[in-house]
Design an enzyme around this catalytic site. Structure first.
Site, PDB file in Angstrom:
ATOM      1  N   CYS A  52       0.849  -1.193   0.000  1.00 33.94           N
ATOM      2  CA  CYS A  52       0.000   0.000   0.000  1.00 33.94           C
ATOM      3  C   CYS A  52       0.886   1.245   0.000  1.00 33.94           C
ATOM      4  O   CYS A  52       1.777   1.385   0.842  1.00 33.94           O
ATOM      5  CB  CYS A  52      -0.883  -0.012   1.241  1.00 33.94           C
ATOM      6  N   CYS A  55       0.456   3.240   3.515  1.00 36.95           N
ATOM      7  CA  CYS A  55       0.963   2.764   4.813  1.00 36.95           C
ATOM      8  C   CYS A  55       2.058   1.714   4.730  1.00 36.95           C
ATOM      9  O   CYS A  55       2.651   1.379   5.747  1.00 36.95           O
ATOM     10  CB  CYS A  55      -0.189   2.241   5.664  1.00 36.95           C
ATOM     11  N   CYS A  70      -7.539  -5.136 -18.716  1.00 38.08           N
ATOM     12  CA  CYS A  70      -8.603  -4.255 -18.234  1.00 38.08           C
ATOM     13  C   CYS A  70      -8.141  -2.811 -18.064  1.00 38.08           C
ATOM     14  O   CYS A  70      -8.954  -1.939 -17.809  1.00 38.08           O
ATOM     15  CB  CYS A  70      -9.164  -4.791 -16.918  1.00 38.08           C
ATOM     16  N   CYS A 101      -7.260  -1.290   1.808  1.00 37.60           N
ATOM     17  CA  CYS A 101      -6.177  -1.759   2.656  1.00 37.60           C
ATOM     18  C   CYS A 101      -6.748  -1.935   4.063  1.00 37.60           C
ATOM     19  O   CYS A 101      -7.332  -1.001   4.620  1.00 37.60           O
ATOM     20  CB  CYS A 101      -5.034  -0.748   2.656  1.00 37.60           C
ATOM     21  N   CYS A 104      -4.853   0.703   6.725  1.00 37.70           N
ATOM     22  CA  CYS A 104      -5.103   2.154   6.759  1.00 37.70           C
ATOM     23  C   CYS A 104      -6.436   2.557   6.126  1.00 37.70           C
ATOM     24  O   CYS A 104      -6.767   3.726   6.092  1.00 37.70           O
ATOM     25  CB  CYS A 104      -3.953   2.912   6.092  1.00 37.70           C
ATOM     26  N   HIS A 107      -8.565   3.263  -0.201  1.00 32.65           N
ATOM     27  CA  HIS A 107      -9.197   2.651  -1.368  1.00 32.65           C
ATOM     28  C   HIS A 107      -8.113   2.143  -2.307  1.00 32.65           C
ATOM     29  O   HIS A 107      -7.133   2.831  -2.587  1.00 32.65           O
ATOM     30  CB  HIS A 107     -10.056   3.705  -2.078  1.00 32.65           C
ATOM     31  N   HIS A 110     -11.315  -2.570  -6.966  1.00 37.05           N
ATOM     32  CA  HIS A 110     -12.479  -3.451  -6.813  1.00 37.05           C
ATOM     33  C   HIS A 110     -12.083  -4.887  -7.123  1.00 37.05           C
ATOM     34  O   HIS A 110     -11.100  -5.126  -7.816  1.00 37.05           O
ATOM     35  CB  HIS A 110     -13.611  -3.019  -7.757  1.00 37.05           C
ATOM     36  N   ASP A 118      -8.849 -17.772 -16.446  1.00 37.92           N
ATOM     37  CA  ASP A 118      -8.252 -19.057 -16.090  1.00 37.92           C
ATOM     38  C   ASP A 118      -7.262 -18.850 -14.946  1.00 37.92           C
ATOM     39  O   ASP A 118      -6.054 -18.918 -15.122  1.00 37.92           O
ATOM     40  CB  ASP A 118      -7.560 -19.670 -17.311  1.00 37.92           C
ATOM     41  N   ARG A 124     -10.832 -11.286 -10.012  1.00 36.87           N
ATOM     42  CA  ARG A 124      -9.942 -10.263 -10.574  1.00 36.87           C
ATOM     43  C   ARG A 124      -9.940  -9.070  -9.636  1.00 36.87           C
ATOM     44  O   ARG A 124     -10.909  -8.331  -9.551  1.00 36.87           O
ATOM     45  CB  ARG A 124     -10.407  -9.830 -11.967  1.00 36.87           C
ATOM     46  N   CYS A 126      -8.919  -5.718  -9.370  1.00 45.76           N
ATOM     47  CA  CYS A 126      -8.585  -4.633 -10.295  1.00 45.76           C
ATOM     48  C   CYS A 126      -8.118  -3.454  -9.436  1.00 45.76           C
ATOM     49  O   CYS A 126      -8.923  -2.782  -8.801  1.00 45.76           O
ATOM     50  CB  CYS A 126      -9.829  -4.290 -11.100  1.00 45.76           C
TER      51      CYS A 126
END
Length: 137
Positions: A52, A55, A70, A101, A104, A107, A110, A118, A124, A126
């Site tokens: 992160c 932090c 993506c 996280c 802390c 954000h 998602h 596979d 996933r 993202c």
């Protein structure tokens, strides 16, 4: 609308703004999103642990990173299940699961399921590159 980002470390808004760049602050502390295809780690294949940016908590490993095409780095599992916190996100007229996280509450992005990749988990994660610091192994 995203749930407000909490501050379990008690740093306060001014300290976060001092520590993070305006772009980092907008994503990590205000639940924003970087533009697809612009992040430093989207196509990176370095053997690394991803921590992160806010932090330093270790979140993901290159061992679980895959090319989901993506526009953001994609992982099929966190490094440690306790490193991530999940929140239902009903913004933008859809139901998603926000990833934060656990240390802390910043954000990160998602997580999506059932997309047919596979991978061992069919998930996933993202994640915005701007939320991560790469630590080569």
């Amino acid at each position: 609308m995203h749930s407000p980002v909490e501050d379990p470390l008690g740093r306060g808004d001014a300290a976060w703004r001092e520590q993070l760049s305006p772009e980092e602050y907008a994503v990590l502390r205000q639940a924003g999103t970087e533009r697809p295809g612009t992040g430093a780690y989207t196509n990176d294949t370095t053997d690394a642990v991803y921590a992160c940016r806010a932090c330093g908590a270790e979140l993901f490993s290159s061992d679980t990173k895959f090319d989901a095409r993506c526009g953001w780095p994609a992982f099929y599992a966190p490094e440690n299940s306790d490193a991530i916190r999940y929140l239902v996100d009903n913004s933008l007229g859809m139901r998603r699961v926000e990833v934060r996280c656990a240390n802390c509450d910043s954000h990160l992005g998602h997580v999506f399921e059932g997309e047919g990749f596979d991978t061992p988990t069919d998930q996933r994660y993202c994640i915005n590159s701007i939320c991560l610091v790469q630590k080569p192994v």
